[in-house]
Write a protein that holds these residues in place. Structure first.
Motif, PDB file in Angstrom:
ATOM      1  N   SER A  37       0.836  -1.188   0.000  1.00 13.10           N
ATOM      2  CA  SER A  37       0.000   0.000   0.000  1.00 13.10           C
ATOM      3  C   SER A  37       0.871   1.238   0.000  1.00 13.10           C
ATOM      4  CB  SER A  37      -0.886   0.023   1.225  1.00 13.10           C
ATOM      5  OG  SER A  37      -1.804  -1.042   1.185  1.00 13.10           O
ATOM      6  N   GLN A  38       0.352   2.292  -0.562  1.00 14.21           N
ATOM      7  CA  GLN A  38       1.083   3.543  -0.644  1.00 14.21           C
ATOM      8  C   GLN A  38       0.357   4.611   0.160  1.00 14.21           C
ATOM      9  OE1 GLN A  38       1.733   4.836  -4.639  1.00 14.21           O
ATOM     10  NE2 GLN A  38       3.712   5.711  -4.110  1.00 14.21           N
ATOM     11  N   GLU A  46      -1.349  -2.228  12.319  1.00 12.04           N
ATOM     12  CA  GLU A  46      -2.356  -3.276  12.166  1.00 12.04           C
ATOM     13  C   GLU A  46      -3.188  -2.992  10.920  1.00 12.04           C
ATOM     14  OE1 GLU A  46      -4.576  -3.257  15.794  1.00 12.04           O
ATOM     15  OE2 GLU A  46      -2.897  -4.039  16.973  1.00 12.04           O
ATOM     16  N   ALA A  47      -3.933  -3.996  10.481  1.00  9.48           N
ATOM     17  CA  ALA A  47      -4.810  -3.828   9.324  1.00  9.48           C
ATOM     18  C   ALA A  47      -5.837  -2.738   9.618  1.00  9.48           C
ATOM     19  CB  ALA A  47      -5.513  -5.145   9.012  1.00  9.48           C
ATOM     20  N   GLY A  48      -6.211  -1.988   8.578  1.00  6.63           N
ATOM     21  CA  GLY A  48      -7.215  -0.943   8.743  1.00  6.63           C
ATOM     22  C   GLY A  48      -6.768   0.386   8.170  1.00  6.63           C
ATOM     23  N   SER A  89      -4.254   2.750   3.970  1.00 11.48           N
ATOM     24  CA  SER A  89      -5.153   1.639   4.310  1.00 11.48           C
ATOM     25  C   SER A  89      -4.400   0.338   4.119  1.00 11.48           C
ATOM     26  CB  SER A  89      -6.379   1.633   3.391  1.00 11.48           C
ATOM     27  OG  SER A  89      -7.380   2.439   3.898  1.00 11.48           O
ATOM     28  N   LEU A  90      -4.475  -0.538   5.108  1.00 14.57           N
ATOM     29  CA  LEU A  90      -3.774  -1.821   5.046  1.00 14.57           C
ATOM     30  C   LEU A  90      -4.770  -2.967   5.165  1.00 14.57           C
ATOM     31  CD1 LEU A  90      -0.787  -1.012   7.437  1.00 14.57           C
ATOM     32  CD2 LEU A  90      -0.824  -0.887   4.941  1.00 14.57           C
ATOM     33  N   ASP A  91      -4.594  -3.984   4.331  1.00 15.26           N
ATOM     34  CA  ASP A  91      -5.446  -5.172   4.393  1.00 15.26           C
ATOM     35  C   ASP A  91      -4.992  -6.135   5.488  1.00 15.26           C
ATOM     36  OD1 ASP A  91      -6.971  -4.245   2.266  1.00 15.26           O
ATOM     37  OD2 ASP A  91      -5.663  -5.192   0.780  1.00 15.26           O
ATOM     38  N   ASN A  92      -3.692  -6.107   5.805  1.00 11.50           N
ATOM     39  CA  ASN A  92      -3.109  -7.006   6.819  1.00 11.50           C
ATOM     40  C   ASN A  92      -2.239  -6.204   7.774  1.00 11.50           C
ATOM     41  OD1 ASN A  92      -4.090  -9.156   5.207  1.00 11.50           O
ATOM     42  ND2 ASN A  92      -2.222  -9.131   3.987  1.00 11.50           N
ATOM     43  N   ASP A  93      -1.929  -6.797   8.928  1.00 14.65           N
ATOM     44  CA  ASP A  93      -0.932  -6.205   9.820  1.00 14.65           C
ATOM     45  C   ASP A  93       0.382  -6.191   9.049  1.00 14.65           C
ATOM     46  OD1 ASP A  93      -3.010  -6.392  11.597  1.00 14.65           O
ATOM     47  OD2 ASP A  93      -2.007  -7.761  12.983  1.00 14.65           O
TER      48      ASP A  93
END
Length: 102
Positions: free
Chosen positions: A1-2, A59-61, A18-22
């Motif tokens: 992610s950027q 963390e993801a999110g 925004s991250l899908d995973n930790d």
């Protein structure tokens, strides 16, 4: 992610990601202990990555990130300068009083 940047300067970076995973996030910013990283307003522990770069874990999110650089040595320098200036003023006042007495 950027990361999407809202603010980008030498000492202050603000943006969102925004991250899908930790994930462990690392930057191209040279590591310095004076950098502070905030995730949604909370201080995050930063680490040295590859013995050179600033990194941290998220963390993801969704994250609103803020990275602020304020050199710790600056505070020490200001304290030393203030003490020195105080001593200089006191010695000047003392010398002026003793020279008027004579």
């Amino acid at each position: 992610s950027q990361m999407d940047y809202d603010l980008l300067s030498d000492s202050h970076i603000r943006g969102s990601i925004s991250l899908d995973n930790d994930q462990a996030v690392f930057t191209s910013i040279p590591y310095d202990r004076s950098w502070r990283v905030y995730d949604n307003g909370e201080l995050v522990e930063s680490v040295k990555v590859c013995n050179a770069f600033l990194g941290f874990k998220l963390e993801a999110g969704d994250h609103d990130l803020e990275m602020v650089y304020f050199p710790r040595e600056l505070i020490f320098g200001i304290v030393i300068m203030s003490i020195s200036l105080g001593v200089l003023v006191i010695s000047f006042v003392f010398r002026k009083k003793t020279s008027t007495i004579e």
